[in-house]
Scaffold this active site. Structure first.
Site, mmCIF file in Angstrom:
data_model
loop_
_atom_site.group_PDB
_atom_site.id
_atom_site.type_symbol
_atom_site.label_atom_id
_atom_site.label_comp_id
_atom_site.label_asym_id
_atom_site.label_seq_id
_atom_site.Cartn_x
_atom_site.Cartn_y
_atom_site.Cartn_z
ATOM 1 N N GLU A 100 10.177 74.238 105.267
ATOM 2 C CA GLU A 100 11.252 73.322 105.855
ATOM 3 C C GLU A 100 11.818 72.529 104.745
ATOM 4 O OE1 GLU A 100 12.470 70.663 109.655
ATOM 5 O OE2 GLU A 100 10.306 71.110 109.494
ATOM 6 N N PHE A 120 8.650 81.466 116.786
ATOM 7 C CA PHE A 120 7.930 82.884 116.365
ATOM 8 C C PHE A 120 9.018 83.782 116.630
ATOM 9 C CE2 PHE A 120 3.432 81.432 117.814
ATOM 10 C CZ PHE A 120 3.337 80.591 116.493
ATOM 11 N N HIS A 180 3.907 69.096 119.808
ATOM 12 C CA HIS A 180 4.773 70.220 119.534
ATOM 13 C C HIS A 180 4.943 70.810 121.071
ATOM 14 C CE1 HIS A 180 7.240 73.363 118.430
ATOM 15 N NE2 HIS A 180 6.498 74.094 117.372
#
Length: 483
Positions: free
Chosen positions: A380, A468, A406
């Site tokens: 990232e 994902f 998360h």
């Protein structure tokens, strides 16, 4: 931007000329008269529509309300205040997780201000719905209240939409029914044990549908699914509908509740969660830190009340900021791992900047995906450098997953809500537990370690997420300037 507009005008001119030529071609005597007539009418209609679209500018879209359900607080303000204070909601899980390699998570509870689903929906309905749907209803109603929006006064209900996504649907509902089915010996007895509400709870669009049903929203309404990028994609889709004049108001975001024995076991099997801090949960989520060792699951989510500027100003709404741009891409690299050079995410961020008309040097804050995994944080950072160039070193970055965990599909909603609050207040929440930035691994940007920072102004902010499947999505917010 002017060159882009000119290029688009040229393309449309060519298309219109081509359609005009087609109209002439439909004079061919070999075609029956009624076929030629319909073809000419269709071509003329298409040409007129395209010409009209060319002259119609995109509408400005603004954020007028936020609603959040999280492990650090529920409501429009508490979640942000606690994130700014660095108050973590990560704690030990119940006994069912004692033998798991990771047995901590960030859960929504009474301690975080959750009053229970009955506060936001009929008690009977609450019992029939999964937890993620309960969160969706709560966050949506919080956002509407924060926006001071009376939905009963929205006259054109077909211009009022709901785009709230979930990645897993009601995971706990599925597990409970599976257990009942197999415990009853399958077959006829197993069939009788399964709830008729299983499928409505299993699909991920039920949250959006129930919120629309409750509020009478008849415009664009569905549940987007792109794993951990779901909330961001939902808000991006809403931007499109509002900019193009297909809606006036949309409630958009994402919610998730997947901290269940089976789902948690699945993530544990992937070896992606933090396992070194079971005895010290508050230290477990540490994005961009040298000692990071995996993510910490959470639950919750957030919904933004988005309106066209015209609609918001007409009713005298208080505006947080403008939602300016959206970008999306796919790595096409690996089903779970991000691209090793951050190319896909960089492309999504660049696209969001371009569509929003915001330059990299205007970005003062980035709410990073920042999962606290070795791969994500490194890649990232690469993506931010590719997309922002030298400006990546000048802006503030933070990961609120360091306190909220998360929340999967809920992450994009929560982090977009944080961006709206940051632009409104000028306060940057910290990345908690960032004691030793992993500079050797390339994590050398300003991640706002440990303590919040107050700025004179935040001109523009980015919220980015990866999911994902190689999904990448980014949003760009900026200060709202009244016309």
């Amino acid at each position: 931007r002017e060159r882009d507009r000119e290029r688009q005008r040229m393309i449309r001119t060519v298309l219109v000329l081509a359609l005009a030529a087609s109209c002439s071609a439909f004079q061919a005597p070999s075609l029956p008269p009624h076929v030629r007539g319909r073809a000419r009418a269709t071509a003329r209609h298409t040409a007129v529509r395209m010409a009209a679209e060319e002259t119609q500018p995109k509408k400005k879209v603004v954020v007028t309300g936020v609603g959040a359900v999280s492990a650090v607080g529920c409501g429009s303000d508490t979640f942000f205040q606690n994130a700014v204070a660095g108050k973590s909601g990560i704690a030990r899980l119940p006994k069912w997780a004692d033998e798991y390699p990771c047995n901590i998570a960030a859960l929504v509870s009474e301690d975080t201000g959750w009053k229970g689903p009955e506060e936001y929906m009929d008690a009977k309905d609450a019992k029939r719905q999964g937890r993620y749907t309960q969160f969706a209803m709560a966050a949506a109603k919080m956002a509407v209240e924060d926006a001071s929006l009376d939905v009963t006064k929205i006259k054109e209900k077909d211009r009022f939409g709901v785009l709230i996504g979930s990645g897993t649907g009601a995971a706990e509902f599925l597990e409970e029914n599976c257990n009942k089915f197999f415990a009853s010996g399958e077959g006829k007895e197993g069939l009788d044990a399964v709830s008729p509400l299983l499928i409505p709870n299993l699909v991920s669009n039920t949250g959006a549908g129930l919120v629309a049903l409750e509020m009478g929203a008849k415009g664009p309404t569905y549940g987007c699914v792109s794993a951990c990028a779901t909330g961001t994609h939902s808000i991006g889709d809403a931007l499109h509908f509002l900019q193009t004049g297909q809606a006036d108001v949309i409630l958009a975001g994402g919610t998730e509740s997947a901290v269940t024995p089976l789902a948690f076991a699945g993530f544990a099997a992937m070896r992606a969660m933090a396992t070194d801090f079971n005895d010290d949960p508050l230290k477990a989520s540490r994005p961009f830190d040298k000692d990071r060792a995996g993510f910490v699951m959470g639950e919750g989510g957030a919904v933004l009340c988005l309106e066209t500027e015209e609609h918001a100003l007409a009713r005298g709404a208080e505006i947080y900021c403008e939602l300016a741009g959206f970008g999306a891409s796919c790595d096409a690299h690996h089903i779970t791992a991000p691209h090793p050079e951050g190319r896909g995410l960089a492309a999504a961020i660049s696209q969001a900047l371009k569509t929003g008309g915001v330059s990299p040097d205007e970005i003062d804050y980035v709410n990073a995906h920042g999962t606290s995994t070795p791969y994500n944080d490194r890649f990232e950072t690469m993506a931010l450098k590719k997309a922002l160039g030298d400006a990546a070193y000048d802006c503030k970055i933070s990961s609120t997953k360091s306190v909220m965990g998360h929340t999967l599909a809920g992450a994009g909603g929560l982090e977009a809500a944080v961006c709206a609050k940051v632009i409104k207040t000028g306060v940057i929440p910290p990345t908690v537990n960032l004691d030793n930035p992993d500079i050797e691994d390339g994590c050398d940007l300003d991640y706002t370690p440990r303590e919040s920072v107050t700025m004179d102004r935040v001109r523009a902010a980015i919220s980015d997420n990866l999911g994902f499947g190689g999904h990448n999505a980014a949003l760009v917010f900026r200060e709202h300037v009244k016309p």
